[in-house]
Design an enzyme around this catalytic site. Structure first.
Site, PDB file in Angstrom:
ATOM      1  N   LYS A 185       0.770  -0.966   0.027  1.00  0.00           N
ATOM      2  CA  LYS A 185       0.157  -0.276   0.045  1.00  0.00           C
ATOM      3  C   LYS A 185       1.226   1.047   0.288  1.00  0.00           C
ATOM      4  O   LYS A 185       1.326   1.192   1.255  1.00  0.00           O
ATOM      5  CB  LYS A 185      -0.791  -0.051   1.474  1.00  0.00           C
ATOM      6  CG  LYS A 185      -1.550   1.714   1.616  1.00  0.00           C
ATOM      7  CD  LYS A 185      -2.324   1.674   2.396  1.00  0.00           C
ATOM      8  CE  LYS A 185      -3.371   3.299   2.992  1.00  0.00           C
ATOM      9  NZ  LYS A 185      -3.484   3.064   4.044  1.00  0.00           N
ATOM     10  N   ASN A 227      -9.599   1.679   9.247  1.00  0.00           N
ATOM     11  CA  ASN A 227      -8.942   1.764  10.511  1.00  0.00           C
ATOM     12  C   ASN A 227      -9.392   2.177  11.485  1.00  0.00           C
ATOM     13  O   ASN A 227     -10.667   1.721  12.777  1.00  0.00           O
ATOM     14  CB  ASN A 227      -7.320   2.424  10.581  1.00  0.00           C
ATOM     15  CG  ASN A 227      -6.650   1.397  11.753  1.00  0.00           C
ATOM     16  OD1 ASN A 227      -5.654   0.949  11.427  1.00  0.00           O
ATOM     17  ND2 ASN A 227      -7.110   1.402  12.732  1.00  0.00           N
TER      18      ASN A 227
END
Lengths: 73, 255
Positions: B95, B205
């Protein structure tokens, strides 16, 4: 004194000043008890793969990063 | 099911592993949401061996990891971090985050394209954290990215989809590219909306880790992503201005 036990030098390891004896990166990990840990290494901003640590010779003032898995977003 | 570099996750929710009150809470959240993919990072290892313990937990969970380059501010730093992550996590996935501005954590999209090009030439499979900018998206695809991850809103803000038009436009321009809304999600409705727009997955998240009950929120997010995805597939009605009675008018009694 072999290649891996040269005279001491000042390094910066993970941002902290350190007086080390190791002559190369693999020996430094041994000296700092990282040898058996899952870590990745960089020397002066360049990635050093595990199998190249023996050949990564250290010099006075070098900056070493020793990174491990961590939580992330 | 959409493929991400050849991998087809069962869940369309990707979950970050940071900021949980404890490893147990993280584990509960991952299990509650039944996610297949979690994001992880690399940080300086201390004397306590926390890195190994975290790695053991992730292995125990049996999930696939997507390492990030979080906090990197330049091409060199991001590339080196990615190389280190590949060795530790034994995955070509990365990522790719290259931050350009500290208040918004807005990606430096110019550096992002350059870093992506370098990493893809080196064999990485790059998930770029980008904006909804169509031109940058085109350049990332030209560099070899097979997935795009535009932000919903700045990381950790819980604002939802700040630029829904831009996200819809991106979806429309690249109908066959796996697209993931990454960051800025706060509520399950935000995640569902991303899926209703036709996105292939949502990565979040803070919305889960920072909730009062992370496990419950993880489950809620998973259900929202599933609901939004099903709703999209079901070909929903277009909105209109005037009412249309749903109960038949014909046959109504004259009272």
């Amino acid at each position: 004194m072999g290649d891996k036990r040269s005279s001491h030098m000042y390094l910066t390891v993970n941002g902290k000043a350190l007086d080390a004896h190791a002559g190369n990166l693999a020996a430094l990990l041994d000296e700092l008890d990282y040898a058996d840990r899952l870590v990745a290494t960089a020397l002066n901003g360049e990635f050093v793969p595990k199998d190249e640590r023996d050949a990564a010779m250290l010099s006075e003032g070098d900056k070493v990063e020793i990174l491990a898995p961590m939580k992330g977003g | 099911m959409t493929s991400f570099y050849g991998y087809e996750p069962k869940s369309r929710l990707f979950l970050g592993t940071a900021q949980y009150p404890s490893p147990k809470v993280l584990e509960d959240a991952v299990r509650a949401a039944e996610v297949d993919i979690v994001t992880v990072s690399l940080r300086r290892e201390g004397a306590d061996g926390a890195g190994q313990a975290f790695f053991d937990l992730i292995n125990h969970l049996g999930v696939r990891v997507l390492p990030n380059t979080a906090g990197c501010h330049g091409v060199k730093e991001a590339v080196t971090t990615a190389q280190m992550a590949r060795e530790v996590f034994r995955t070509p996935w990365i990522k790719l985050e290259v931050i350009g501005e500290n208040d918004t954590l807005c990606p430096d999209v110019v550096a992002l394209v350059e870093a992506a090009r370098i990493l893809i030439e080196d064999g990485f499979e790059v998930f770029p954290y980008c904006t909804e900018d169509l031109v940058i998206a085109e350049k990332l695809l030209a560099a070899g990215c097979n997935v795009l991850m535009p932000w919903g809103a700045p990381i950790g803000t819980a604002r939802g989809l700040n630029n829904e038009y831009g996200l819809r436009s991106l979806r429309g321009h690249f109908p066959d590219v796996p697209l993931v809304v990454d960051a800025g999600i706060g509520l399950p409705s935000h995640a569902a909306r991303a899926m209703e727009l036709g996105y292939d997955a949502v990565l979040l998240n803070s919305a889960v880790a920072g909730a009062g009950d992370p496990s419950k929120m993880a489950k809620a997010m998973a259900l929202a992503v599933e609901a939004g995805s099903l709703g999209r597939e079901a070909d929903p009605l277009d909105p209109r201005d005037m009412a249309v009675p749903s109960t038949p008018v014909f046959g109504k009694a004259m009272l």
